[in-house]
Write a protein that holds these residues in place. Structure first.
Motif, PDB file in Angstrom:
ATOM      1  N   ASN A   4     108.189  49.467  89.381  1.00  0.00           N
ATOM      2  CA  ASN A   4     109.714  48.675  88.893  1.00  0.00           C
ATOM      3  C   ASN A   4     110.050  47.567  90.192  1.00  0.00           C
ATOM      4  O   ASN A   4     110.521  48.735  91.685  1.00  0.00           O
ATOM      5  N   LEU A   5     110.447  46.815  90.182  1.00  0.00           N
ATOM      6  CA  LEU A   5     111.146  45.968  91.085  1.00  0.00           C
ATOM      7  C   LEU A   5     112.855  46.007  90.654  1.00  0.00           C
ATOM      8  O   LEU A   5     113.165  46.439  89.298  1.00  0.00           O
ATOM      9  N   THR A   6     113.981  45.966  91.897  1.00  0.00           N
ATOM     10  CA  THR A   6     115.309  46.083  91.403  1.00  0.00           C
ATOM     11  C   THR A   6     115.301  44.648  90.852  1.00  0.00           C
ATOM     12  O   THR A   6     115.039  43.942  91.455  1.00  0.00           O
ATOM     13  N   ASP A   7     115.862  44.248  89.629  1.00  0.00           N
ATOM     14  CA  ASP A   7     116.785  42.743  89.306  1.00  0.00           C
ATOM     15  C   ASP A   7     116.855  42.176  91.134  1.00  0.00           C
ATOM     16  O   ASP A   7     118.123  42.616  92.242  1.00  0.00           O
ATOM     17  N   GLY A   8     116.841  41.253  91.081  1.00  0.00           N
ATOM     18  CA  GLY A   8     117.061  39.915  91.722  1.00  0.00           C
ATOM     19  C   GLY A   8     116.893  37.970  91.449  1.00  0.00           C
ATOM     20  O   GLY A   8     116.851  38.095  90.046  1.00  0.00           O
ATOM     21  N   THR A   9     117.124  37.410  93.064  1.00  0.00           N
ATOM     22  CA  THR A   9     116.806  36.530  92.715  1.00  0.00           C
ATOM     23  C   THR A   9     115.107  36.249  92.917  1.00  0.00           C
ATOM     24  O   THR A   9     115.052  34.353  92.764  1.00  0.00           O
ATOM     25  N   VAL A  10     114.430  37.091  93.109  1.00  0.00           N
ATOM     26  CA  VAL A  10     113.423  36.082  93.692  1.00  0.00           C
ATOM     27  C   VAL A  10     112.179  36.133  92.447  1.00  0.00           C
ATOM     28  O   VAL A  10     112.363  36.709  91.479  1.00  0.00           O
ATOM     29  N   ASN A  11     111.243  35.912  92.549  1.00  0.00           N
ATOM     30  CA  ASN A  11     110.112  34.504  91.730  1.00  0.00           C
ATOM     31  C   ASN A  11     109.804  36.056  91.005  1.00  0.00           C
ATOM     32  O   ASN A  11     108.248  35.868  92.023  1.00  0.00           O
ATOM     33  N   VAL A  12     109.682  36.459  90.742  1.00  0.00           N
ATOM     34  CA  VAL A  12     108.902  37.958  90.270  1.00  0.00           C
ATOM     35  C   VAL A  12     107.155  37.686  90.732  1.00  0.00           C
ATOM     36  O   VAL A  12     106.449  38.992  90.825  1.00  0.00           O
ATOM     37  N   GLN A  13     106.581  37.207  89.148  1.00  0.00           N
ATOM     38  CA  GLN A  13     105.004  36.927  89.602  1.00  0.00           C
ATOM     39  C   GLN A  13     104.900  36.588  91.101  1.00  0.00           C
ATOM     40  O   GLN A  13     103.573  36.618  91.396  1.00  0.00           O
ATOM     41  N   GLU A  14     105.143  35.265  91.020  1.00  0.00           N
ATOM     42  CA  GLU A  14     104.611  35.141  92.893  1.00  0.00           C
ATOM     43  C   GLU A  14     105.094  36.076  93.729  1.00  0.00           C
ATOM     44  O   GLU A  14     104.499  36.022  94.871  1.00  0.00           O
ATOM     45  N   GLN A  15     105.501  36.682  93.892  1.00  0.00           N
ATOM     46  CA  GLN A  15     105.842  38.007  94.672  1.00  0.00           C
ATOM     47  C   GLN A  15     104.497  38.629  95.155  1.00  0.00           C
ATOM     48  O   GLN A  15     104.977  39.620  95.401  1.00  0.00           O
ATOM     49  N   VAL A  16     104.266  39.219  93.200  1.00  0.00           N
ATOM     50  CA  VAL A  16     103.775  40.635  93.029  1.00  0.00           C
ATOM     51  C   VAL A  16     102.196  39.317  93.250  1.00  0.00           C
ATOM     52  O   VAL A  16     101.413  40.100  94.134  1.00  0.00           O
ATOM     53  N   ARG A  17     101.739  38.208  93.057  1.00  0.00           N
ATOM     54  CA  ARG A  17     100.892  37.506  93.411  1.00  0.00           C
ATOM     55  C   ARG A  17     100.735  37.282  94.894  1.00  0.00           C
ATOM     56  O   ARG A  17      99.669  37.959  94.887  1.00  0.00           O
ATOM     57  N   GLU A  18     101.775  37.568  95.558  1.00  0.00           N
ATOM     58  CA  GLU A  18     101.665  37.535  97.483  1.00  0.00           C
ATOM     59  C   GLU A  18     101.228  39.143  98.086  1.00  0.00           C
ATOM     60  O   GLU A  18     100.193  39.621  98.085  1.00  0.00           O
ATOM     61  N   MET A  19     101.857  40.150  96.788  1.00  0.00           N
ATOM     62  CA  MET A  19     101.721  42.039  97.053  1.00  0.00           C
ATOM     63  C   MET A  19     100.323  42.012  97.090  1.00  0.00           C
ATOM     64  O   MET A  19      99.409  42.790  98.289  1.00  0.00           O
ATOM     65  N   CYS A  20      99.646  41.322  95.796  1.00  0.00           N
ATOM     66  CA  CYS A  20      97.826  41.490  95.844  1.00  0.00           C
ATOM     67  C   CYS A  20      97.371  40.713  96.948  1.00  0.00           C
ATOM     68  O   CYS A  20      96.191  41.674  97.321  1.00  0.00           O
ATOM     69  N   GLN A  21      97.797  39.909  96.998  1.00  0.00           N
ATOM     70  CA  GLN A  21      97.144  39.023  98.363  1.00  0.00           C
ATOM     71  C   GLN A  21      96.409  39.805  99.501  1.00  0.00           C
ATOM     72  O   GLN A  21      96.187  39.698 100.026  1.00  0.00           O
ATOM     73  N   MET A  25     116.218  45.836  85.407  1.00  0.00           N
ATOM     74  CA  MET A  25     114.762  46.098  86.268  1.00  0.00           C
ATOM     75  C   MET A  25     113.486  45.675  85.851  1.00  0.00           C
ATOM     76  O   MET A  25     113.452  45.533  83.944  1.00  0.00           O
ATOM     77  N   GLN A  26     112.594  45.235  86.551  1.00  0.00           N
ATOM     78  CA  GLN A  26     111.903  44.959  86.110  1.00  0.00           C
ATOM     79  C   GLN A  26     110.787  45.325  86.559  1.00  0.00           C
ATOM     80  O   GLN A  26     110.465  46.177  87.304  1.00  0.00           O
ATOM     81  N   ARG A  27     109.807  45.507  85.187  1.00  0.00           N
ATOM     82  CA  ARG A  27     108.475  46.139  84.970  1.00  0.00           C
ATOM     83  C   ARG A  27     107.191  45.067  85.459  1.00  0.00           C
ATOM     84  O   ARG A  27     107.113  43.769  84.380  1.00  0.00           O
TER      85      ARG A  27
END
Lengths: 80, 80
Positions: free
Chosen positions: A46-63, A1-3
């Motif tokens: 809390n994100l499930t582990d996966g293949t996505v780039n977390v930093q980039e995905q969360v940046r998109e969520m913020c935008q 899990m990624q926090r």
């Protein structure tokens, strides 16, 4: 899990009415050394582990959703 | 000037309704890997330099005013 922790704060040029109210409250309690107060939000994800780039995905969520980028700044911290 | 950042978060045992709504919103946007979301507050304080023990003073502010210690935890970070 990624926090991930996201801090969303009002841009510095904008008046923070909520912060001003808290500042007045602190002065009323005798804390005269409080010069300024600004209030923001923390979003802890809390994100499930996966293949996505977390930093980039969360940046998109913020935008798209977590921040109003016209008036707010955000800061992303990937914890583990 | 002393800068202090206070994070106020709901205790882990309590249901975070706002966080649940944000989680549902993120799922609706297709971010299915979001397992949980919790929302808190950031309080950024600027204090004038003085003789007081900043950490101790801000802890007192949290106890008396900034946090509801029945349902919330707080975390104090003195920045400089």
């Amino acid at each position: 899990m990624q926090r991930v922790k996201v801090l969303v704060t009002l841009k510095p040029s904008l008046l923070d009415a909520q912060g001003k109210v808290v500042q007045d409250g602190l002065h009323a309690l005798g804390y005269d050394n409080v010069e300024s107060v600004r209030i923001g939000k923390v979003v802890e994800l809390n994100l499930t582990d996966g293949t996505v780039n977390v930093q980039e995905q969360v940046r998109e969520m913020c935008q798209r959703f977590l921040a109003n980028t016209v008036i707010e700044n955000y800061d992303i911290e990937v914890l583990n």
